[in-house]
Design an enzyme around this catalytic site. Sequence first.
Site, PDB file in Angstrom:
ATOM      1  N   LYS A   1       1.208  -1.268  -0.142  1.00  0.00           N
ATOM      2  CA  LYS A   1       0.066   0.080   0.100  1.00  0.00           C
ATOM      3  C   LYS A   1       0.408   1.257   0.601  1.00  0.00           C
ATOM      4  CE  LYS A   1      -4.210  -1.677   2.119  1.00  0.00           C
ATOM      5  NZ  LYS A   1      -5.241  -1.246   1.403  1.00  0.00           N
TER       6      LYS A   1
ATOM      7  N   ASN B   1     -11.222  -8.780   3.939  1.00  0.00           N
ATOM      8  CA  ASN B   1     -10.359  -7.235   5.088  1.00  0.00           C
ATOM      9  C   ASN B   1     -11.411  -6.395   5.024  1.00  0.00           C
ATOM     10  OD1 ASN B   1      -9.419  -5.222   2.791  1.00  0.00           O
ATOM     11  ND2 ASN B   1      -9.984  -6.599   2.052  1.00  0.00           N
ATOM     12  N   ARG B   2     -11.235  -5.644   5.503  1.00  0.00           N
ATOM     13  CA  ARG B   2     -12.249  -4.428   5.839  1.00  0.00           C
ATOM     14  C   ARG B   2     -10.884  -3.335   6.246  1.00  0.00           C
ATOM     15  NH1 ARG B   2     -14.947  -7.500   9.350  1.00  0.00           N
ATOM     16  NH2 ARG B   2     -14.541  -7.076  11.789  1.00  0.00           N
TER      17      ARG B   2
ATOM     18  N   GLY C   1      -9.651  -1.085   5.062  1.00  0.00           N
ATOM     19  CA  GLY C   1     -10.091   0.872   4.482  1.00  0.00           C
ATOM     20  C   GLY C   1      -9.178   1.261   4.470  1.00  0.00           C
ATOM     21  N   PHE C   2      -8.554   1.511   3.676  1.00  0.00           N
ATOM     22  CA  PHE C   2      -6.970   2.281   3.087  1.00  0.00           C
ATOM     23  C   PHE C   2      -6.624   2.828   3.931  1.00  0.00           C
ATOM     24  CE2 PHE C   2      -9.850   3.664  -1.111  1.00  0.00           C
ATOM     25  CZ  PHE C   2      -9.694   2.540  -1.722  1.00  0.00           C
TER      26      PHE C   2
ATOM     27  N   ASN D   1      -8.949   2.997  -8.226  1.00  0.00           N
ATOM     28  CA  ASN D   1     -10.216   2.478  -7.588  1.00  0.00           C
ATOM     29  C   ASN D   1     -11.132   3.480  -7.292  1.00  0.00           C
ATOM     30  OD1 ASN D   1     -10.901  -0.227  -6.537  1.00  0.00           O
ATOM     31  ND2 ASN D   1      -9.484   0.748  -4.897  1.00  0.00           N
TER      32      ASN D   1
ATOM     33  N   SER E   1     -13.464  -0.916  -3.932  1.00  0.00           N
ATOM     34  CA  SER E   1     -12.952  -1.011  -2.401  1.00  0.00           C
ATOM     35  C   SER E   1     -14.473  -0.951  -2.110  1.00  0.00           C
ATOM     36  CB  SER E   1     -11.847  -0.277  -2.103  1.00  0.00           C
ATOM     37  OG  SER E   1     -12.370  -0.457  -0.271  1.00  0.00           O
TER      38      SER E   1
ATOM     39  N   ASN F   1     -14.743  -1.499   1.536  1.00  0.00           N
ATOM     40  CA  ASN F   1     -14.496  -0.461   2.478  1.00  0.00           C
ATOM     41  C   ASN F   1     -14.574   1.207   2.951  1.00  0.00           C
ATOM     42  OD1 ASN F   1     -14.465  -3.614   3.569  1.00  0.00           O
ATOM     43  ND2 ASN F   1     -12.264  -3.373   2.407  1.00  0.00           N
ATOM     44  N   THR F   2     -14.759   2.002   1.909  1.00  0.00           N
ATOM     45  CA  THR F   2     -15.121   3.202   2.125  1.00  0.00           C
ATOM     46  C   THR F   2     -16.809   3.684   1.775  1.00  0.00           C
ATOM     47  OG1 THR F   2     -12.966   3.552   1.797  1.00  0.00           O
ATOM     48  CG2 THR F   2     -14.410   5.289   1.020  1.00  0.00           C
TER      49      THR F   2
ATOM     50  N   LYS G   1     -10.407   0.652 -11.933  1.00  0.00           N
ATOM     51  CA  LYS G   1     -10.818  -1.005 -10.916  1.00  0.00           C
ATOM     52  C   LYS G   1     -12.354  -1.046 -10.673  1.00  0.00           C
ATOM     53  CE  LYS G   1      -8.397  -4.390  -8.362  1.00  0.00           C
ATOM     54  NZ  LYS G   1      -7.868  -4.320  -6.823  1.00  0.00           N
TER      55      LYS G   1
ATOM     56  N   ASN H   1     -11.761  -6.511  -8.170  1.00  0.00           N
ATOM     57  CA  ASN H   1     -11.800  -5.694  -7.110  1.00  0.00           C
ATOM     58  C   ASN H   1     -12.319  -7.138  -6.291  1.00  0.00           C
ATOM     59  OD1 ASN H   1     -11.050  -4.750  -4.373  1.00  0.00           O
ATOM     60  ND2 ASN H   1     -10.743  -2.673  -5.466  1.00  0.00           N
TER      61      ASN H   1
ATOM     62  N   GLY I   1      -9.457 -14.378  -7.444  1.00  0.00           N
ATOM     63  CA  GLY I   1      -9.162 -15.507  -7.247  1.00  0.00           C
ATOM     64  C   GLY I   1      -7.842 -16.834  -7.997  1.00  0.00           C
TER      65      GLY I   1
HETATM   66  C1  LIG Z   1      -5.496  -7.684   2.661  1.00  0.00           C
HETATM   67  C2  LIG Z   1      -6.178  -6.765   0.945  1.00  0.00           C
HETATM   68  C3  LIG Z   1      -5.956  -5.596   0.737  1.00  0.00           C
HETATM   69  C4  LIG Z   1      -6.554  -5.429  -0.691  1.00  0.00           C
HETATM   70  N1  LIG Z   1      -6.710  -3.472  -0.569  1.00  0.00           N
HETATM   71  C5  LIG Z   1      -6.672  -3.381  -1.637  1.00  0.00           C
HETATM   72  C6  LIG Z   1      -6.219  -1.460  -1.923  1.00  0.00           C
HETATM   73  O1  LIG Z   1      -6.137  -0.882  -1.329  1.00  0.00           O
HETATM   74  N2  LIG Z   1      -6.867  -1.045  -3.476  1.00  0.00           N
HETATM   75  C7  LIG Z   1      -6.974  -2.096  -4.111  1.00  0.00           C
HETATM   76  O2  LIG Z   1      -7.344  -1.812  -5.397  1.00  0.00           O
HETATM   77  N3  LIG Z   1      -7.852  -3.394  -4.505  1.00  0.00           N
HETATM   78  C8  LIG Z   1      -6.886  -4.026  -3.169  1.00  0.00           C
HETATM   79  N4  LIG Z   1      -7.625  -5.112  -2.565  1.00  0.00           N
HETATM   80  C9  LIG Z   1      -8.473  -6.760  -3.104  1.00  0.00           C
HETATM   81  C10 LIG Z   1      -6.840  -6.768  -4.545  1.00  0.00           C
HETATM   82  O3  LIG Z   1      -6.300  -5.896  -5.440  1.00  0.00           O
HETATM   83  C11 LIG Z   1      -7.864  -7.946  -5.535  1.00  0.00           C
HETATM   84  O4  LIG Z   1      -7.982  -7.451  -6.254  1.00  0.00           O
HETATM   85  C12 LIG Z   1      -8.685  -9.177  -4.813  1.00  0.00           C
HETATM   86  O5  LIG Z   1      -7.979  -9.160  -3.733  1.00  0.00           O
HETATM   87  C13 LIG Z   1      -8.575 -10.171  -5.847  1.00  0.00           C
HETATM   88  O6  LIG Z   1      -7.620 -10.557  -5.848  1.00  0.00           O
HETATM   89  P1  LIG Z   1      -6.709 -12.064  -5.480  1.00  0.00           P
HETATM   90  O7  LIG Z   1      -8.099 -13.011  -5.245  1.00  0.00           O
HETATM   91  O8  LIG Z   1      -6.253 -12.479  -6.365  1.00  0.00           O
HETATM   92  O9  LIG Z   1      -7.146 -11.320  -3.933  1.00  0.00           O
HETATM   93  C14 LIG Z   1      -7.019  -6.023  -1.174  1.00  0.00           C
HETATM   94  C15 LIG Z   1      -6.731  -7.384  -1.584  1.00  0.00           C
HETATM   95  C16 LIG Z   1      -7.289  -7.757  -0.247  1.00  0.00           C
HETATM   96  C17 LIG Z   1      -7.011  -8.952   0.401  1.00  0.00           C
END
Ligand SMILES: Cc1cc2nc3c(=O)[nH]c(=O)nc-3n(C[C@H](O)[C@H](O)[C@H](O)COP(=O)(O)O)c2cc1C
Length: 347
Positions: free
Chosen positions: A64, A109-110, A112-113, A167, A170, A172-173, A210, A239, A289
């Site tokens: 991040k 996850n939550r 929240g940036f 983005n 999310s 979480n915002t 995104k 996302n 995934g």
């Molecule tokens: C702990 C965590 C934090 C994340 N934080 C962000 C984020 O700050 N910004 C964002 O665009 N996506 C965020 N994501 C989403 C991932 O970038 C990704 O789009 C999503 O997890 C799907 O891919 P995956 O199944 O391979 O994890 C986060 C995912 C996780 C698990």
Amino acid sequence: MNDLHGLATRALHVLDPEDAHTAALAALKLGLGPAAPADAPILATEMADLKLPNPVGLAPGFDKNAEVFGPMLRAGFGFVECGTVTPLPQAGNPRPRLFRLTEDRAVINRMGFNNEGVEAFARRLARRGSGVVGANIGANKDSADRVGDYVVALTRVWGLCDYYTVNISSPNTPGLRALQTRAALEELLGRIVEAGQALPDAGGRPIFLKVAPDLEDAEIEAIAEVVDRSGFNGIIVSNTTIGRPGLRSRHRGETGGLSGAPLMSLSTQVLRRFREVAAKDLQLIGAGGIASGADAYAKIRAGACAVQLYSALAFEGPGLVVRIKRELAGLLQADGFRSVREAVGAR
Ligand SMILES: Cc1cc2nc3c(=O)[nH]c(=O)nc-3n(C[C@H](O)[C@H](O)[C@H](O)COP(=O)(O)O)c2cc1C
């Protein structure tokens, strides 16, 4: 050395997931990450004219604050997306806010940036070496002008990265995903493109949007159309989901975005739908995934020019990317493709 990394990954599993992540970042900053061998030539590809040694990227959320993109490129990722970064530093939601769903190979996850803000982020990126690095930007939770936040963050990192991601997905915002509706999206993308045109080297670096996987067909069509008209270069699909498809783990009831294995099928379906309705030159990047070469290959065949992953790292550690690339190269060869690009959208 690989055994050592496997051992370290298993040791991290006994920690709270957020403490494990902090420990992993500390180890990477100390130079303790793996070094991947050079990529097979068949994996070399392009994403919106950016040359990639391979199509497997690190999704945002892992780095991040732009602290470990170098070690993650060295571990074998074809590109790394840092962020989400917001104009001002913010603490994010109270802990616990990150849950490992081991039986489901998933994460909720939550966060929240939570991030240190764009100033610290930009200072680190200004010192970067080679390798493709993107910046994922967002809005502060308490901002009175969310659209303005994207412009401020983008302006600060402009020229420091190879690409930028806006983005709006999310969960979480509160209210952020409302930016995906047609009128809000037109205003947001319009203001970002206008701001970008006023900056030096305007149009020189790609900008992606995104999106969430929780979209109806009509929403997918509207987003594809608005993005195409806006001058943005592509869409990252997707996302995390607010859905909870068939989970078993005890944390399944936690609020937040779900990622990992249970997101693979939904995010790939939405990706395929975007490929069907979007203009041909709009680049699509697949996330959600991915834990194997077959998963990455499925996204590429559904229309992704490149892919990203994050959650699978929580179960396997950074050695995972080397395995995924080896499997992907084998699948491409077995089906007679000479390059990743030939397989994009081959269904
Ligand atoms: C702990 C965590 C934090 C994340 N934080 C962000 C984020 O700050 N910004 C964002 O665009 N996506 C965020 N994501 C989403 C991932 O970038 C990704 O789009 C999503 O997890 C799907 O891919 P995956 O199944 O391979 O994890 C986060 C995912 C996780 C698990």
